[in-house]
Design an enzyme around this catalytic site. Structure first.
Site, PDB file in Angstrom:
ATOM      1  N   GLY A   7       0.735  -1.262   0.000  1.00  0.00           N
ATOM      2  CA  GLY A   7       0.000   0.000   0.000  1.00  0.00           C
ATOM      3  C   GLY A   7       0.756   1.298   0.000  1.00  0.00           C
ATOM      4  O   GLY A   7       0.187   2.327   0.358  1.00  0.00           O
ATOM      5  N   LYS A  56       1.625   3.330  -2.462  1.00  0.00           N
ATOM      6  CA  LYS A  56       0.946   4.305  -3.311  1.00  0.00           C
ATOM      7  C   LYS A  56      -0.494   4.545  -2.842  1.00  0.00           C
ATOM      8  O   LYS A  56      -1.023   5.648  -2.960  1.00  0.00           O
ATOM      9  CB  LYS A  56       0.991   3.859  -4.765  1.00  0.00           C
ATOM     10  CG  LYS A  56       2.413   3.740  -5.313  1.00  0.00           C
ATOM     11  CD  LYS A  56       2.445   3.269  -6.756  1.00  0.00           C
ATOM     12  CE  LYS A  56       3.859   2.988  -7.199  1.00  0.00           C
ATOM     13  NZ  LYS A  56       4.431   1.772  -6.575  1.00  0.00           N
ATOM     14  N   ASP A  89      -5.658  -6.803  -3.984  1.00  0.00           N
ATOM     15  CA  ASP A  89      -4.436  -7.574  -4.207  1.00  0.00           C
ATOM     16  C   ASP A  89      -4.779  -9.053  -4.121  1.00  0.00           C
ATOM     17  O   ASP A  89      -5.820  -9.427  -3.569  1.00  0.00           O
ATOM     18  CB  ASP A  89      -3.348  -7.228  -3.180  1.00  0.00           C
ATOM     19  CG  ASP A  89      -1.952  -7.545  -3.720  1.00  0.00           C
ATOM     20  OD1 ASP A  89      -1.344  -6.666  -4.359  1.00  0.00           O
ATOM     21  OD2 ASP A  89      -1.494  -8.682  -3.541  1.00  0.00           O
ATOM     22  N   ASP A 141     -11.423 -14.236  -6.804  1.00  0.00           N
ATOM     23  CA  ASP A 141     -11.942 -14.734  -8.084  1.00  0.00           C
ATOM     24  C   ASP A 141     -12.338 -13.544  -8.950  1.00  0.00           C
ATOM     25  O   ASP A 141     -12.254 -12.386  -8.522  1.00  0.00           O
ATOM     26  CB  ASP A 141     -13.145 -15.684  -7.874  1.00  0.00           C
ATOM     27  CG  ASP A 141     -14.238 -15.035  -7.028  1.00  0.00           C
ATOM     28  OD1 ASP A 141     -14.560 -13.854  -7.265  1.00  0.00           O
ATOM     29  OD2 ASP A 141     -14.771 -15.709  -6.120  1.00  0.00           O
ATOM     30  N   ASP A 161      -0.691  -0.445 -11.070  1.00  0.00           N
ATOM     31  CA  ASP A 161       0.756  -0.470 -10.839  1.00  0.00           C
ATOM     32  C   ASP A 161       1.203  -1.875 -11.211  1.00  0.00           C
ATOM     33  O   ASP A 161       1.316  -2.753 -10.372  1.00  0.00           O
ATOM     34  CB  ASP A 161       1.047  -0.151  -9.379  1.00  0.00           C
ATOM     35  CG  ASP A 161       2.535  -0.042  -9.097  1.00  0.00           C
ATOM     36  OD1 ASP A 161       3.307   0.077 -10.061  1.00  0.00           O
ATOM     37  OD2 ASP A 161       2.922  -0.105  -7.919  1.00  0.00           O
ATOM     38  N   CYS A 202       7.640  -0.431 -12.877  1.00  0.00           N
ATOM     39  CA  CYS A 202       8.982  -0.095 -12.391  1.00  0.00           C
ATOM     40  C   CYS A 202      10.025  -0.564 -13.400  1.00  0.00           C
ATOM     41  O   CYS A 202      11.178  -0.766 -13.065  1.00  0.00           O
ATOM     42  CB  CYS A 202       9.230  -0.734 -11.030  1.00  0.00           C
ATOM     43  SG  CYS A 202       8.970  -2.518 -11.034  1.00  0.00           S
TER      44      CYS A 202
END
Length: 382
Positions: A236, A238, A256, A284, A301, A335
Site C-alpha cells: 500500500g 501508493k 491484491d 476470483d 501499478d 517499475c
C-alpha cells in the site's frame, strides 16, 4: 569502510545465506530483522553491515567471477572476502576466513578488466542483451545508475504533517534530511539511518517511498470525494499516498491477490491515519466484475520483476480497465525501463480499445537520480 568486528562479519554471512538460499526472503526484510536482533550495534556498525550486505547482493555476479565459482552455502565467507578485496574494504582475518585462497582473487582483480558486460554490471547475460537491444547506446549509462546505492527517500504524510515539519521533527532525533525539488512530499536523508526506530515513524508522519514512486499519486490526478481503485495495491505505499492526496475524503478500494499484503496495508493505514481505504482480496473474477464501471480513477501499478514478468502474460493487467467509469482516468505504471513493457504495451492496448485515449505519459530513467519508472495517464471516453 572497515570490517573489523567478527560479529558483524557473521551477521553479514547469515543474512546473505538467508537471502540467497531460503525461499521468499527479500533482502530489505532480512537486513531489517538482522538489525533488530542486534540492537546493541552502534550506528556505524549498522551502516557497515547494511552497505556490505547490499553491495555484495548488487555485485554478486562480478564477485563470483573473481572467486572463480558460483556462490554456494559453504562459500559465503569467500564471497565476503572477494567483496572486501574488490571494494578495498579493510578487514581483519577472522577465523571464518581461514583457508580462503585470496591469491586467485587478487590475480583477477589486478587485471582490471572482466570478460563481458554482463559480468561488469553484475547482471544475467540475457538482461544485458535485452537492455542493449531496447535502450540502445544509453543502456550502459542506465546500468551504471542502477548499480549505485539508492538514496533513502521518505514521503511526508500530509494527513499529519508537511515535508518541512517532518525535517524539523527528524532533526530532533538526529536524522538529517532535506526537501527534494519538484517532489512536494519528498524528504531525502543525508545518510542512511534506521528511521523505523524514530517517534516520527511510530506517529505515522512518513512512509519510506522513492521520489519517483511518489510522482504516480500526483499523475493520477485524484480529487476529494472520488472512488479510486488500486488494483495491485500490495502493502500500500501508493495507496496511502492517494489517501493523503484525497484528504481522507472519498473511497479507495485496495485490491491484491495476497491477503498478507493487504493485512500489512491495514496496519500501515491505521498508523498513517488513512481512514478512507477498504481492502479486498482478489479471490476470483467476481471481485473485479462487481467493480465494473464504478471507479473515477484507477491505478494499475503493473506487477513487473523490474523487467520481464509481463512478457509471459502481457494482457492480464488490462482486464482491470473495465473497472473505470466513462470519463474516468487510469494510470498504468511499471517499475521497468524497457519500452516493451511500457509505451509499447500502452500503444497495443489503445489500438485494441478505441474507447480509451492517452492523455500523457512519462518515463523516468535511473540516471535521473531515483528509481526508473514509466507511467501513462489514460482516459475512458465511452
Amino acid at each position: 569502510m572497515e570490517l573489523i568486528h567478527r560479529n558483524l562479519a557473521i551477521g553479514i554471512h547469515d543474512a546473505l545465506q538467508e537471502t540467497f538460499f531460503e525461499k521468499n526472503k527479500y533482502a530489505d526484510k532480512v537486513i531489517e530483522r538482522l538489525l533488530k536482533a542486534h540492537r546493541k550495534w552502534g550506528s556505524q556498525d549498522r551502516a557497515v553491515v547494511s552497505e556490505i550486505f547490499y553491495n555484495i547482493i548488487r555485485w554478486k555476479r562480478r564477485l563470483e567471477y573473481y572467486m572463480g565459482e558460483s556462490v554456494k552455502p559453504d562459500n559465503v565467507y569467500k564471497l565476503i572476502v572477494a567483496y572486501c578485496l574488490y571494494s578495498k574494504t579493510n578487514y581483519k582475518r577472522f577465523e571464518e576466513f581461514e583457508g580462503i585462497k585470496i591469491a586467485d582473487i587478487t590475480t583477477k582483480l589486478k587485471k582490471g578488466t572482466v570478460p563481458t558486460k554482463s559480468i561488469e554490471y553484475s547482471i544475467p547475460e540475457w538482461l544485458a542483451e535485452t537492455l542493449e537491444k531496447e535502450l540502445g547506446p544509453i543502456w550502459e549509462k542506465e546500468m551504471k545508475a542502477l548499480n549505485e546505492q539508492a538514496p533513502t527517500v521518505l514521503r511526508a504524510n500530509s494527513l499529519k504533517t508537511s515535508a518541512k515539519e517532518l525535517i524539523a521533527d527528524l532533526a530532533v532525533e538526529n536524522v538529517v534530511a532535506y526537501t527534494v525539488k519538484n517532489y512536494p512530499d519528498a524528504v531525502q536523508l543525508e545518510e542512511k539511518k534506521n528511521v523505523f526506530l524514530t517517534s516520527a515513524f511510530k506517529d505515522g508522519l512518513f512512509e519510506v517511498q522513492d521520489a519517483t514512486s511518489q510522482k504516480i499519486g500526483y499523475f493520477l490526478d485524484v480529487k476529494e470525494g472520488q472512488r479510486v481503485v488500486d488494483v495491485c495495491a500490495g502493502a500500500g505505499g501508493k495507496t496511502l499516498h492517494l489517501a493523503a492526496l484525497m484528504g481522507n475524503k472519498g473511497q479507495i478500494i485496495a485490491l491484491d491477490i495476497y491477503e498478507w499484503k493487504l493485512a500489512e496495508l491495514k496496519r500501515r493505514a491505521k498508523r498513517a491515519g488513512a481512514h478512507n481505504i477498504e481492502t479486498r482480496m482478489i479471490s476470483d473474477n467476481k471481485v473485479i466484475k462487481r467493480l465494473h464501471e464504478t471507479a473515477d480513477r484507477l491505478l494499475i501499478d503493473a506487477p513487473c520483476s523490474g523487467l520481464g514478468v509481463l512478457k509471459r502474460n502481457p494482457d492480464s493487467k488490462w482486464n482491470y480497465s473495465k473497472i473505470l467509469k466513462k470519463g474516468g482516468k487510469m494510470v498504468y505504471a511499471t517499475c521497468s525501463i524497457l519500452p516493451s513493457e511500457n509505451n509499447e504495451q500502452v500503444a497495443e492496448f489503445l489500438k485494441n480499445n478505441p474507447d480509451f485515449k492517452l492523455i500523457k505519459d512519462e518515463k523516468i530513467m535511473p540516471s535521473q537520480g531515483y528509481d526508473g519508472f514509466y507511467m501513462a495517464l489514460i482516459e475512458r471516453l465511452a
